[in-house]
Design a protein around this motif. Sequence first.
Motif, PDB file in Angstrom:
ATOM      1  N   ARG A 169      -1.776  -4.754  -3.185  1.00 58.15           N
ATOM      2  CA  ARG A 169      -2.733  -4.696  -4.986  1.00 58.15           C
ATOM      3  C   ARG A 169      -1.920  -5.386  -5.855  1.00 58.15           C
ATOM      4  O   ARG A 169      -1.266  -5.941  -5.201  1.00 58.15           O
ATOM      5  N   VAL A 170      -2.155  -6.912  -6.597  1.00 62.38           N
ATOM      6  CA  VAL A 170      -1.862  -6.920  -7.589  1.00 62.38           C
ATOM      7  C   VAL A 170      -2.264  -7.136  -9.011  1.00 62.38           C
ATOM      8  O   VAL A 170      -3.214  -6.818  -9.266  1.00 62.38           O
ATOM      9  N   THR A 171      -0.724  -7.514  -9.326  1.00 65.27           N
ATOM     10  CA  THR A 171      -1.350  -7.292 -10.887  1.00 65.27           C
ATOM     11  C   THR A 171      -0.707  -8.371 -12.282  1.00 65.27           C
ATOM     12  O   THR A 171      -0.233  -8.984 -11.653  1.00 65.27           O
ATOM     13  N   ILE A 172      -1.823  -9.077 -12.429  1.00 66.12           N
ATOM     14  CA  ILE A 172      -1.724 -10.574 -13.733  1.00 66.12           C
ATOM     15  C   ILE A 172      -1.280  -9.566 -14.948  1.00 66.12           C
ATOM     16  O   ILE A 172      -2.810  -9.763 -15.004  1.00 66.12           O
ATOM     17  N   GLU A 206       1.120  -0.922  -0.095  1.00 65.19           N
ATOM     18  CA  GLU A 206      -0.066   0.357  -0.298  1.00 65.19           C
ATOM     19  C   GLU A 206       0.678   1.474   0.122  1.00 65.19           C
ATOM     20  O   GLU A 206       0.484   2.681  -0.250  1.00 65.19           O
ATOM     21  N   MET A 207       2.223   1.519   0.820  1.00 66.02           N
ATOM     22  CA  MET A 207       2.886   2.363   0.784  1.00 66.02           C
ATOM     23  C   MET A 207       3.238   2.698  -0.688  1.00 66.02           C
ATOM     24  O   MET A 207       3.608   4.009  -0.902  1.00 66.02           O
ATOM     25  N   ARG A 208       3.294   2.068  -1.744  1.00 65.14           N
ATOM     26  CA  ARG A 208       3.943   2.626  -3.072  1.00 65.14           C
ATOM     27  C   ARG A 208       2.589   3.063  -3.481  1.00 65.14           C
ATOM     28  O   ARG A 208       2.842   4.090  -4.837  1.00 65.14           O
ATOM     29  N   HIS A 209       2.067   3.230  -3.210  1.00 65.93           N
ATOM     30  CA  HIS A 209       0.834   3.144  -3.898  1.00 65.93           C
ATOM     31  C   HIS A 209       0.181   4.570  -3.672  1.00 65.93           C
ATOM     32  O   HIS A 209      -0.445   5.540  -4.557  1.00 65.93           O
ATOM     33  N   GLY A 223      -9.322   6.129   1.357  1.00 61.88           N
ATOM     34  CA  GLY A 223      -8.320   6.158   1.529  1.00 61.88           C
ATOM     35  C   GLY A 223      -7.272   5.709   0.424  1.00 61.88           C
ATOM     36  O   GLY A 223      -6.711   6.582   0.238  1.00 61.88           O
ATOM     37  N   LEU A 224      -7.418   4.679  -0.572  1.00 60.38           N
ATOM     38  CA  LEU A 224      -7.575   4.129  -1.665  1.00 60.38           C
ATOM     39  C   LEU A 224      -7.224   5.583  -2.869  1.00 60.38           C
ATOM     40  O   LEU A 224      -6.612   5.150  -4.088  1.00 60.38           O
ATOM     41  N   GLY A 225      -8.244   6.024  -2.817  1.00 64.09           N
ATOM     42  CA  GLY A 225      -8.747   6.883  -3.733  1.00 64.09           C
ATOM     43  C   GLY A 225      -9.182   6.018  -5.140  1.00 64.09           C
ATOM     44  O   GLY A 225      -9.316   5.873  -5.990  1.00 64.09           O
ATOM     45  N   ALA A 236      -1.341  11.531  -5.712  1.00 62.51           N
ATOM     46  CA  ALA A 236      -1.086  12.481  -5.617  1.00 62.51           C
ATOM     47  C   ALA A 236       0.144  13.342  -4.194  1.00 62.51           C
ATOM     48  O   ALA A 236      -1.035  13.699  -3.129  1.00 62.51           O
ATOM     49  N   ALA A 237       0.920  12.281  -3.493  1.00 61.62           N
ATOM     50  CA  ALA A 237       1.662  12.759  -2.408  1.00 61.62           C
ATOM     51  C   ALA A 237       2.478  14.438  -1.949  1.00 61.62           C
ATOM     52  O   ALA A 237       2.984  15.028  -2.681  1.00 61.62           O
ATOM     53  N   GLU A 238       0.934  14.835  -0.954  1.00 61.17           N
ATOM     54  CA  GLU A 238       1.984  16.131  -0.415  1.00 61.17           C
ATOM     55  C   GLU A 238       3.286  16.431  -0.250  1.00 61.17           C
ATOM     56  O   GLU A 238       4.082  15.499   0.655  1.00 61.17           O
TER      57      GLU A 238
END
Length: 362
Positions: free
Chosen positions: A341-344, A31-34, A100-102, A40-42
């Motif tokens: 999150r998982v992407t395949i 989640e941190m990477r997300h 939170g995840l937008g 858009a991180a402050e």
Amino acid sequence: MSPPVQFLAITFLVDNTIEWMTKLPPGFTHEMRHHLTRKAAELDPITGVPILPLGDFCCAAHGFSALIETNETTDTPESNRFTLFDTGPDSNTLSRNLSGLGTPLGPIERVVVSHWHADHTGGLLSFLDRRSRELGVKTIVDVHPNRPTARGIAPPPSKKVICQLPRDPSFEEIEAHGGTVEKHRDGHAVAGGTVWVSGEIPRVTPFETGLIGGVRFTPNEDGTAGSWSEELDIMDERYAAVDVLGKGLVIFSACSHAGIVNVVKDAVERFSRPIYMIVGGLHLAGPELADRIKPTVNFLSESLIPAPTYVLPMHCSGFAVKVALEAALGEGCVPAGAGHRVTITGIPDDEATLRPPSIRSR
């Protein structure tokens, strides 16, 4: 299902655990990477460094919800289909984690309810309210028609009903809160044919004997108070499956009251495709279910050929089976949790040299 998809992404919105730091396999993201890359991180005005928004991170709760994103191609991400599989246990957790995840609500065209237990339906009405309020649209809610009046817990040996689970939303409430109820007893494809939702799961495995202590309340036909009766088999439970090109089936089994071996056997028999990934609750927590762990792990790691590439034991799986699966599968047992999150991405079947699945008799 239609031909296998080339793209599948899974976002875990509700689970019993959160895990920020453990090494994950390729295709899995914390989640941190997300928060640092997809949002858009402050920036801190003094240091100029992005501030980690801890207040937006997902909360854990006893329940399950996963957003399934599918596409038959990788060339048109704007045509991805979004299916919400379960909604967690309450009106707060799913809504908070979505915010939170937008995660945009608009593309989520369907909610699939795996079974009638409140830790999977508790967030449904608030989700429908929010989507209806913010977007002015209705949401398809895909359910098994056999909704219980009430379910409870009556642990052996006394079998006294010690508690009732919170009531599942009624069909009328779902409609009133912005849902369109679709009742399905049999298996069917959704999301443009990219997601399969099973019918009732055949019980064929001797050691998977259902939900110990499960009871169901049935009212009397004359409208007077009814009675509780034992309900080991939760026959309204359904799994979902997505076939990924060159990889095989990704199976979503929210609680596995039917037994994950029964789930896998049904999927293998139905689709004749190898199992790439198993996601969700295995319902093997607690000492009363400890004797099921070894034969379950043996089936997944030895009897099922080829073995799954990944198993994600979540929600009600319990610590003991996670340890056993890690011992058997190594990094194939993934400590997934809320916010992951998982992407395949699929590859041509001929390049993947997939073998038809088989089950070895022991």
